[in-house]
Design a protein around this motif. Structure first.
Motif, PDB file in Angstrom:
ATOM      1  N   CYS A 251       0.843  -1.191   0.000  1.00 31.17           N
ATOM      2  CA  CYS A 251       0.000   0.000   0.000  1.00 31.17           C
ATOM      3  C   CYS A 251       0.884   1.250   0.000  1.00 31.17           C
ATOM      4  O   CYS A 251       1.948   1.279   0.626  1.00 31.17           O
ATOM      5  CB  CYS A 251      -0.884   0.006   1.253  1.00 31.17           C
ATOM      6  SG  CYS A 251      -1.932   1.460   1.410  1.00 31.17           S
TER       7      CYS A 251
ATOM      8  N   CYS B  68       0.352   3.705   1.575  1.00 32.06           N
ATOM      9  CA  CYS B  68       0.415   4.150   2.976  1.00 32.06           C
ATOM     10  C   CYS B  68       1.616   3.550   3.709  1.00 32.06           C
ATOM     11  O   CYS B  68       2.064   4.087   4.718  1.00 32.06           O
ATOM     12  CB  CYS B  68      -0.882   3.816   3.707  1.00 32.06           C
ATOM     13  SG  CYS B  68      -1.273   2.054   3.794  1.00 32.06           S
TER      14      CYS B  68
ATOM     15  N   SER C 143       3.931  10.222  -4.927  1.00 28.90           N
ATOM     16  CA  SER C 143       2.964   9.885  -5.987  1.00 28.90           C
ATOM     17  C   SER C 143       3.557  10.118  -7.368  1.00 28.90           C
ATOM     18  O   SER C 143       3.330   9.326  -8.289  1.00 28.90           O
ATOM     19  CB  SER C 143       1.693  10.715  -5.822  1.00 28.90           C
ATOM     20  OG  SER C 143       1.003  10.315  -4.672  1.00 28.90           O
TER      21      SER C 143
ATOM     22  N   ARG D  73      -6.507   0.814  -7.046  1.00 23.69           N
ATOM     23  CA  ARG D  73      -7.118   1.621  -5.987  1.00 23.69           C
ATOM     24  C   ARG D  73      -8.115   0.764  -5.225  1.00 23.69           C
ATOM     25  O   ARG D  73      -8.943   0.082  -5.806  1.00 23.69           O
ATOM     26  CB  ARG D  73      -7.814   2.835  -6.563  1.00 23.69           C
ATOM     27  CG  ARG D  73      -8.499   3.683  -5.486  1.00 23.69           C
ATOM     28  CD  ARG D  73      -8.968   5.007  -6.002  1.00 23.69           C
ATOM     29  NE  ARG D  73      -7.906   5.899  -6.390  1.00 23.69           N
ATOM     30  CZ  ARG D  73      -7.160   6.610  -5.540  1.00 23.69           C
ATOM     31  NH1 ARG D  73      -7.358   6.498  -4.248  1.00 23.69           N
ATOM     32  NH2 ARG D  73      -6.226   7.414  -5.980  1.00 23.69           N
TER      33      ARG D  73
ATOM     34  N   GLY E   8     -10.542   1.709  -2.152  1.00 24.51           N
ATOM     35  CA  GLY E   8     -11.006   2.762  -1.247  1.00 24.51           C
ATOM     36  C   GLY E   8     -10.148   3.999  -1.428  1.00 24.51           C
ATOM     37  O   GLY E   8      -9.987   4.491  -2.543  1.00 24.51           O
ATOM     38  N   THR E   9      -9.561   4.471  -0.342  1.00 22.08           N
ATOM     39  CA  THR E   9      -8.733   5.677  -0.428  1.00 22.08           C
ATOM     40  C   THR E   9      -7.266   5.367  -0.691  1.00 22.08           C
ATOM     41  O   THR E   9      -6.479   6.285  -0.905  1.00 22.08           O
ATOM     42  CB  THR E   9      -8.834   6.503   0.878  1.00 22.08           C
ATOM     43  OG1 THR E   9      -8.412   5.687   1.975  1.00 22.08           O
ATOM     44  CG2 THR E   9     -10.258   6.971   1.119  1.00 22.08           C
ATOM     45  N   TRP E  10      -6.886   4.096  -0.672  1.00 29.46           N
ATOM     46  CA  TRP E  10      -5.482   3.724  -0.828  1.00 29.46           C
ATOM     47  C   TRP E  10      -5.219   3.074  -2.179  1.00 29.46           C
ATOM     48  O   TRP E  10      -6.106   2.474  -2.767  1.00 29.46           O
ATOM     49  CB  TRP E  10      -5.039   2.772   0.285  1.00 29.46           C
ATOM     50  CG  TRP E  10      -5.149   3.386   1.642  1.00 29.46           C
ATOM     51  CD1 TRP E  10      -6.000   3.017   2.638  1.00 29.46           C
ATOM     52  CD2 TRP E  10      -4.394   4.477   2.160  1.00 29.46           C
ATOM     53  NE1 TRP E  10      -5.819   3.813   3.741  1.00 29.46           N
ATOM     54  CE2 TRP E  10      -4.843   4.720   3.473  1.00 29.46           C
ATOM     55  CE3 TRP E  10      -3.378   5.283   1.637  1.00 29.46           C
ATOM     56  CZ2 TRP E  10      -4.310   5.729   4.268  1.00 29.46           C
ATOM     57  CZ3 TRP E  10      -2.855   6.288   2.437  1.00 29.46           C
ATOM     58  CH2 TRP E  10      -3.315   6.504   3.730  1.00 29.46           C
TER      59      TRP E  10
END
Length: 124
Positions: A63, A65, A79, A95, A97-99
């Motif tokens: 991820c 994150c 990014s 992708r 969700g948000t990750w």
């Protein structure tokens, strides 16, 4: 619009290598145009580290994150580097969700490695 040559991967399971190692035969202009963006992308220390982290991820993917905290860079800068790796064909992204999760494109990495194989490394 990108000016790069379209990335064409050879089926590595077909028993035919993408190209002979550069130690055996010069690389064709077409093959150089296809592979050069990947080598260029890996020429940056941050992208090389990102690629290493993605390729060595225990679950085969990682991820964003988990990538970002490893660097003293902003999220947008990370990014940008990940986008460069994607555009070079070195990683795929998904992708959730948000990750965004990244995984290596092993076929291209194998082609780059095969190109750099020398007679000495093949026997060791």
């Amino acid at each position: 619009m990108s000016k790069q040559a379209a990335l064409t991967l050879t089926d590595l399971n077909a028993g035919v290598a993408c190209c002979p190692p550069i130690a055996e035969q010069p690389v064709s202009a077409d093959m150089a145009a296809v592979l050069a963006p990947a080598f260029k992308a890996l020429g940056d220390p941050v992208r090389l580290r990102l690629m290493s982290m993605i390729a060595s991820a225990p679950d085969g993917e990682i991820c964003v994150c988990d990538l970002t905290p490893a660097f003293d860079l902003t999220g947008p800068t990370i990014s940008h580097h990940l986008k460069t790796l994607r555009e070079a064909g070195l990683v795929d992204a998904e992708r959730r969700g948000t990750w965004v999760y990244y995984r290596p494109r092993h076929g291209l990495m194998s082609q780059l490695a095969a190109l750099l194989t020398s007679a000495e490394t093949a026997t060791t």
